[in-house]
Design a protein around this motif. Structure first.
Motif: not given
Length: 148
Positions: A61-74
């Protein structure tokens, strides 16, 4: 013995005839999850497994959020195909091939990921199996199999 053969036969039918996400419900109560993994290991050369209730799920989910431009990699722009990029981040040797299956267990823990899989699976050559959802709102995209 009949239940095992019946489940395995349905899984084989899905692999042969269907280009949809396979959504399994009720798998945990009757050893269905074990049967799914046995089927995957015997019929695909690469099995990528994610359980959203375990560490693998949190990492994915962290990988997905990062790729989707959310979370820790926003601060980063959203990927054109966040699911593909998340799979590559999570499993660096991921190859989008017909002999690859991605199994996501406890999918109800992230309806956002469920939606992404059902909306983007057609861009993939690999197969997707989601377990433990119970919300077949993607008629035609998600083939539903009740193992209970």
């Amino acid at each position: 013995m009949y239940l095992v053969c019946d489940i395995y036969g349905k899984l084989m039918d899905w692999k042969k005839d269907c280009r949809s996400v396979l959504e399994l419900e009720g798998a945990g109560r009757y050893g269905g999850v074990c049967m799914v993994y046995k089927f995957a290991e015997e019929n695909f050369s690469r099995v990528i497994s994610v359980n959203l209730l375990e560490m693998s799920g949190k990492q994915f989910l962290e990988c997905y959020k990062g790729a989707a431009g959310m979370g820790f990699a926003s601060g980063f722009p959203k990927s054109e195909n966040p699911l593909y990029d998340a799979l590559r981040m999570f499993h660096p040797d991921f190859e989008d091939r017909e002999d690859t299956v991605v199994i996501v267990d406890e999918i109800r823990e992230s309806m956002e990921l469920y939606h992404e899989i059902c909306e983007s699976f057609q861009r993939f050559r690999c197969r997707f199996i989601v377990i433990g959802n119970g919300r077949s709102e993607y008629q035609g995209f998600a083939g539903h199999m009740d193992l209970a």
